[in-house]
Write a protein that holds these residues in place. Structure first.
Motif, short mmCIF file in Angstrom:
data_model
loop_
_atom_site.label_atom_id
_atom_site.label_comp_id
_atom_site.label_asym_id
_atom_site.label_seq_id
_atom_site.Cartn_x
_atom_site.Cartn_y
_atom_site.Cartn_z
N LEU A 48 0.84 -1.19 0.00
CA LEU A 48 0.00 0.00 0.00
C LEU A 48 0.88 1.25 0.00
O LEU A 48 1.80 1.38 0.80
N ALA A 49 0.59 2.17 -0.92
CA ALA A 49 1.35 3.42 -1.04
C ALA A 49 0.39 4.60 -0.92
O ALA A 49 -0.83 4.46 -1.02
N LEU A 50 0.97 5.78 -0.74
CA LEU A 50 0.17 6.98 -0.48
C LEU A 50 -0.87 7.29 -1.56
O LEU A 50 -2.00 7.63 -1.23
N PRO A 51 -0.54 7.19 -2.86
CA PRO A 51 -1.57 7.53 -3.86
C PRO A 51 -2.83 6.67 -3.73
O PRO A 51 -3.95 7.18 -3.87
N GLU A 52 -2.64 5.38 -3.45
CA GLU A 52 -3.81 4.51 -3.30
C GLU A 52 -4.57 4.84 -2.03
O GLU A 52 -5.80 4.95 -2.03
N LEU A 53 -3.85 5.01 -0.93
CA LEU A 53 -4.50 5.39 0.33
C LEU A 53 -5.27 6.69 0.17
O LEU A 53 -6.41 6.83 0.63
N SER A 54 -4.66 7.65 -0.51
CA SER A 54 -5.30 8.96 -0.69
C SER A 54 -6.56 8.86 -1.55
O SER A 54 -7.50 9.65 -1.38
N SER A 55 -6.59 7.91 -2.48
CA SER A 55 -7.75 7.79 -3.37
C SER A 55 -9.02 7.46 -2.59
O SER A 55 -10.12 7.81 -3.00
N TRP A 56 -8.87 6.79 -1.44
CA TRP A 56 -10.04 6.44 -0.64
C TRP A 56 -10.65 7.66 0.03
O TRP A 56 -11.83 7.63 0.40
#
Length: 200
Positions: A48-56
Motif C-alpha cells: 500500500l502506497a500513499l496515492p492509493e491510500l489517498s484515493s479512498w
C-alpha cells in the motif's frame, strides 16, 4: 448456502496451502457450502502506497481516472469479503509474522468508514455476522508462547472489522522431523474436518 472465502498466502505453496486444500476438498462434498479461493501470491497485491491510500479519501464522484483505478482495488476486495459468510485464512509463519502478501490484503480491507469506524469509545467494526477460520502452519512450536505474535495480530485485525467469531487450527513442529510433521498435519486435518461439519 454458506459462502466461504479461502485466502492462501504461502510463497512456498506448502503446508498452509495443503491445509486449505483439505478444507476445500471437505467443503466440496457439501451441497450447502460454496467456496471462493484467492491465492494472494499468484494474485499479488502491491504494498500500500500513499496515492492509493489517498484515493479512498476522495469522494467517488470527484476522483480522477487514476484515483478511480486505485480505489477500485480496495473496493473489489471489500465487496468480495462482504459477499461471503466465512473467511478462511491459510497462513504460514514467516519470521514470527504473517506474509506480506496477506498484510497487503488486510491493508485494503481495513478501511475507516467502510469496514470499521472510529467512535468516542474506540474503533467499531462494521462487518457483522461473519466468522473466520485461521489455518496456521508453523515450522516450530509457538502457540501459546510469547513468540506467537501472529495469532493476536490476526485476531486483532479481524476484530477491528467486527469479526470476532474465530476458530484456530494449528499445525506446528512441521520442521522438527518427519514424525512430528505427519502427526501435526494429521491432527490439523482432523480438526478441519470437525470445523467443516459445523459450518452451516
Amino acid at each position: 448456502m454458506t459462502r466461504i472465502l479461502v485466502l492462501t498466502s504461502s510463497i512456498l505453496g506448502g503446508n498452509s496451502k495443503q491445509l486449505a486444500d483439505h478444507f476445500d476438498a471437505l467443503a466440496a462434498e457439501r451441497d450447502d457450502l460454496s467456496i471462493t479461493r484467492r491465492d494472494l501470491v499468484a494474485e499479488a497485491l502491491p504494498h500500500l502506497a500513499l496515492p492509493e491510500l489517498s484515493s479512498w479519501q476522495v469522494p467517488a464522484e470527484e476522483r480522477s481516472a487514476e484515483q478511480r483505478e486505485l480505489a477500485a482495488r480496495s473496493d473489489a476486495l471489500i465487496e468480495e469479503l462482504l459477499a461471503h459468510d466465512v473467511l478462511v485464512l491459510a497462513v504460514p509463519l514467516y519470521n514470527l509474522g504473517i506474509p506480506s502478501q496477506l498484510k497487503a490484503w488486510f491493508d485494503r480491507v481495513l478501511r475507516a468508514g467502510v469496514t470499521f469506524r472510529y467512535t468516542e469509545n474506540g474503533p467499531q467494526g462494521l462487518v457483522e455476522g461473519k466468522r473466520a477460520v485461521i489455518l496456521a502452519a508453523r515450522g516450530g512450536q509457538y502457540a501459546g508462547s510469547e513468540l506467537d505474535s501472529q495469532t493476536p495480530h490476526l485476531k486483532g485485525m479481524l476484530g477491528l472489522m467486527g469479526i470476532r467469531d474465530v476458530d484456530l487450527v494449528y499445525a506446528e513442529g512441521l520442521n522438527m522431523g518427519e514424525a512430528s510433521r505427519d502427526a501435526a498435519m494429521g491432527e490439523a486435518r482432523q480438526a478441519i474436518g470437525g470445523l467443516v461439519e459445523r459450518l452451516a
